[in-house]
Design a protein around this motif. Structure first.
Motif, mmCIF file in Angstrom:
data_model
loop_
_atom_site.group_PDB
_atom_site.id
_atom_site.type_symbol
_atom_site.label_atom_id
_atom_site.label_comp_id
_atom_site.label_asym_id
_atom_site.label_seq_id
_atom_site.Cartn_x
_atom_site.Cartn_y
_atom_site.Cartn_z
ATOM 1 N N LEU A 1 -19.967 -2.056 11.524
ATOM 2 C CA LEU A 1 -21.178 -2.349 12.282
ATOM 3 C C LEU A 1 -22.350 -2.220 11.323
ATOM 4 O O LEU A 1 -22.474 -1.217 10.616
ATOM 5 C CB LEU A 1 -21.342 -1.358 13.439
ATOM 6 N N PHE A 2 -23.197 -3.251 11.292
ATOM 7 C CA PHE A 2 -24.330 -3.219 10.365
ATOM 8 C C PHE A 2 -25.451 -4.073 10.926
ATOM 9 O O PHE A 2 -25.208 -5.153 11.475
ATOM 10 C CB PHE A 2 -23.920 -3.760 8.990
ATOM 11 N N THR A 3 -26.678 -3.581 10.781
ATOM 12 C CA THR A 3 -27.855 -4.360 11.137
ATOM 13 C C THR A 3 -28.820 -4.364 9.959
ATOM 14 O O THR A 3 -28.834 -3.434 9.145
ATOM 15 C CB THR A 3 -28.584 -3.798 12.374
ATOM 16 N N VAL A 4 -29.615 -5.432 9.877
ATOM 17 C CA VAL A 4 -30.619 -5.476 8.823
ATOM 18 C C VAL A 4 -31.622 -4.354 9.078
ATOM 19 O O VAL A 4 -31.880 -3.967 10.224
ATOM 20 C CB VAL A 4 -31.325 -6.845 8.735
ATOM 21 N N GLU A 5 -32.161 -3.827 8.008
ATOM 22 C CA GLU A 5 -32.996 -2.627 8.115
ATOM 23 C C GLU A 5 -34.195 -2.819 9.037
ATOM 24 O O GLU A 5 -34.509 -1.950 9.848
ATOM 25 C CB GLU A 5 -33.461 -2.199 6.724
ATOM 26 N N ASP A 6 -34.861 -3.967 8.958
ATOM 27 C CA ASP A 6 -36.068 -4.145 9.766
ATOM 28 C C ASP A 6 -35.781 -4.394 11.244
ATOM 29 O O ASP A 6 -36.707 -4.459 12.053
ATOM 30 C CB ASP A 6 -36.965 -5.246 9.188
ATOM 31 N N ALA A 7 -34.511 -4.490 11.622
ATOM 32 C CA ALA A 7 -34.154 -4.658 13.040
ATOM 33 C C ALA A 7 -33.590 -3.379 13.647
ATOM 34 O O ALA A 7 -33.287 -3.345 14.840
ATOM 35 C CB ALA A 7 -33.139 -5.787 13.182
ATOM 36 N N ARG A 8 -33.477 -2.332 12.852
ATOM 37 C CA ARG A 8 -32.914 -1.084 13.376
ATOM 38 C C ARG A 8 -33.871 -0.454 14.386
ATOM 39 O O ARG A 8 -35.081 -0.540 14.240
ATOM 40 C CB ARG A 8 -32.604 -0.126 12.228
ATOM 41 N N GLY A 9 -33.298 0.137 15.414
ATOM 42 C CA GLY A 9 -34.101 0.730 16.471
ATOM 43 C C GLY A 9 -34.571 -0.274 17.502
ATOM 44 O O GLY A 9 -35.337 0.066 18.400
ATOM 45 N N TYR B 1 -12.772 2.603 19.767
ATOM 46 C CA TYR B 1 -13.106 3.777 18.963
ATOM 47 C C TYR B 1 -13.566 3.335 17.581
ATOM 48 O O TYR B 1 -13.343 2.199 17.175
ATOM 49 C CB TYR B 1 -11.909 4.733 18.859
ATOM 50 N N TRP B 2 -14.231 4.241 16.889
ATOM 51 C CA TRP B 2 -14.680 3.970 15.535
ATOM 52 C C TRP B 2 -14.977 5.271 14.821
ATOM 53 O O TRP B 2 -14.952 6.339 15.420
ATOM 54 C CB TRP B 2 -15.895 3.044 15.515
ATOM 55 N N HIS B 3 -15.245 5.151 13.543
ATOM 56 C CA HIS B 3 -15.599 6.288 12.707
ATOM 57 C C HIS B 3 -16.883 5.954 11.968
ATOM 58 O O HIS B 3 -17.206 4.790 11.783
ATOM 59 C CB HIS B 3 -14.512 6.558 11.650
ATOM 60 N N THR B 4 -17.574 6.971 11.530
ATOM 61 C CA THR B 4 -18.704 6.768 10.637
ATOM 62 C C THR B 4 -18.750 7.932 9.666
ATOM 63 O O THR B 4 -18.150 8.983 9.917
ATOM 64 C CB THR B 4 -20.041 6.625 11.402
ATOM 65 N N HIS B 5 -19.472 7.738 8.608
ATOM 66 C CA HIS B 5 -19.598 8.813 7.632
ATOM 67 C C HIS B 5 -20.474 9.913 8.212
ATOM 68 O O HIS B 5 -21.451 9.644 8.922
ATOM 69 C CB HIS B 5 -20.198 8.295 6.327
ATOM 70 N N ASN C 1 -24.259 9.596 8.161
ATOM 71 C CA ASN C 1 -24.894 8.440 8.796
ATOM 72 C C ASN C 1 -25.604 8.874 10.088
ATOM 73 O O ASN C 1 -25.268 8.462 11.184
ATOM 74 C CB ASN C 1 -23.847 7.362 9.075
ATOM 75 N N HIS C 2 -26.612 9.719 9.936
ATOM 76 C CA HIS C 2 -27.289 10.343 11.077
ATOM 77 C C HIS C 2 -28.001 9.333 11.977
ATOM 78 O O HIS C 2 -28.014 9.499 13.200
ATOM 79 C CB HIS C 2 -28.273 11.400 10.591
ATOM 80 N N THR C 3 -28.580 8.292 11.399
ATOM 81 C CA THR C 3 -29.278 7.292 12.215
ATOM 82 C C THR C 3 -28.300 6.633 13.182
ATOM 83 O O THR C 3 -28.567 6.549 14.385
ATOM 84 C CB THR C 3 -29.940 6.236 11.318
ATOM 85 N N ALA C 4 -27.170 6.181 12.664
ATOM 86 C CA ALA C 4 -26.177 5.536 13.525
ATOM 87 C C ALA C 4 -25.590 6.523 14.527
ATOM 88 O O ALA C 4 -25.339 6.160 15.684
ATOM 89 C CB ALA C 4 -25.071 4.925 12.673
ATOM 90 N N MET C 5 -25.407 7.759 14.102
ATOM 91 C CA MET C 5 -24.803 8.744 14.996
ATOM 92 C C MET C 5 -25.658 9.011 16.227
ATOM 93 O O MET C 5 -25.119 9.302 17.306
ATOM 94 C CB MET C 5 -24.518 10.036 14.221
ATOM 95 N N ARG C 6 -26.961 8.875 16.120
ATOM 96 C CA ARG C 6 -27.813 9.035 17.305
ATOM 97 C C ARG C 6 -27.486 7.954 18.331
ATOM 98 O O ARG C 6 -27.414 8.227 19.530
ATOM 99 C CB ARG C 6 -29.287 9.004 16.914
ATOM 100 N N LEU C 7 -27.281 6.734 17.861
ATOM 101 C CA LEU C 7 -26.881 5.660 18.769
ATOM 102 C C LEU C 7 -25.487 5.926 19.313
ATOM 103 O O LEU C 7 -25.257 5.830 20.521
ATOM 104 C CB LEU C 7 -26.914 4.307 18.045
ATOM 105 N N TYR C 8 -24.553 6.272 18.457
ATOM 106 C CA TYR C 8 -23.167 6.482 18.877
ATOM 107 C C TYR C 8 -23.061 7.596 19.907
ATOM 108 O O TYR C 8 -22.272 7.500 20.855
ATOM 109 C CB TYR C 8 -22.276 6.797 17.684
ATOM 110 N N ASP C 9 -23.847 8.642 19.732
ATOM 111 C CA ASP C 9 -23.833 9.731 20.707
ATOM 112 C C ASP C 9 -24.290 9.259 22.080
ATOM 113 O O ASP C 9 -23.892 9.806 23.105
ATOM 114 C CB ASP C 9 -24.728 10.886 20.240
ATOM 115 N N ASP C 10 -25.107 8.214 22.097
ATOM 116 C CA ASP C 10 -25.644 7.695 23.346
ATOM 117 C C ASP C 10 -24.702 6.697 24.023
ATOM 118 O O ASP C 10 -24.706 6.590 25.243
ATOM 119 C CB ASP C 10 -27.002 7.034 23.072
ATOM 120 N N VAL C 11 -23.900 5.966 23.251
ATOM 121 C CA VAL C 11 -23.100 4.876 23.825
ATOM 122 C C VAL C 11 -21.608 5.178 23.936
ATOM 123 O O VAL C 11 -20.861 4.350 24.438
ATOM 124 C CB VAL C 11 -23.282 3.552 23.046
ATOM 125 N N ALA C 12 -21.160 6.340 23.461
ATOM 126 C CA ALA C 12 -19.727 6.610 23.452
ATOM 127 C C ALA C 12 -19.420 7.999 23.988
ATOM 128 O O ALA C 12 -20.257 8.893 23.954
ATOM 129 C CB ALA C 12 -19.192 6.491 22.022
#
Length: 154
Positions: free
Chosen positions: A92-100, A124-128, A131-142
């Protein structure tokens, strides 16, 4: 008038030139660039699998107007404790200026919908761990089932 609506759709063969910079950005995030970059044949093989009906690998892109803002790749596989397939959201990847701006969330939700339509009972998925920015989203959607991933590259 430019369409500002975010659309998530399956990749098309002619998306390669727009997909490739995101794929490279994803790999760069995980340290695969320069001397450690993926060989071109791996990238080409990955791309071709999205269009092979015998492969359980899929790809979506998030598009606003003419611009591709994000990608998600996911794979279906069997599981020893469930009857139907489960879905591994691999990339999963988004361009930097579209994050958030809801791009990652829209991509994840599209995978959820595809998985449901495919009779999968889990995504299911994994992240490093950094990767705190993504983990905030993941905590909300999973759901957080409490499992820890171990791996050994061989």
């Amino acid at each position: 008038m430019t369409d500002t609506t975010l659309h998530v759709r399956a990749v098309a063969r002619d998306d390669f030139d727009a997909w490739l910079p995101l794929w490279n950005g994803y790999n760069r995030f995980y340290g695969r660039f320069g001397e450690t970059a993926l060989p071109e044949h791996i990238t080409r093989t990955t791309w071709s699998r999205f269009f092979d009906g015998y492969e359980p690998m899929h790809a979506f892109v998030a598009v606003r107007g003419e611009r591709v803002l994000g990608l998600v790749h996911f794979i279906y596989h069997r599981n020893t404790i469930m009857e139907g397939p489960i879905c591994y959201l691999q990339d999963l990847f988004t361009v930097e200026d579209a994050r958030g701006q809801g791009v990652g969330r829209a991509l994840i939700e599209a995978v959820y919908a595809h998985a449901k339509d495919s009779n999968a009972s889990r995504v299911y998925w994994h992240t490093h761990e950094t990767n705190h920015t993504a983990m905030r989203l993941y905590d909300d959607v999973a759901n957080k089932p409490g499992f820890v991933m171990y791996r050994k590259d061989i």
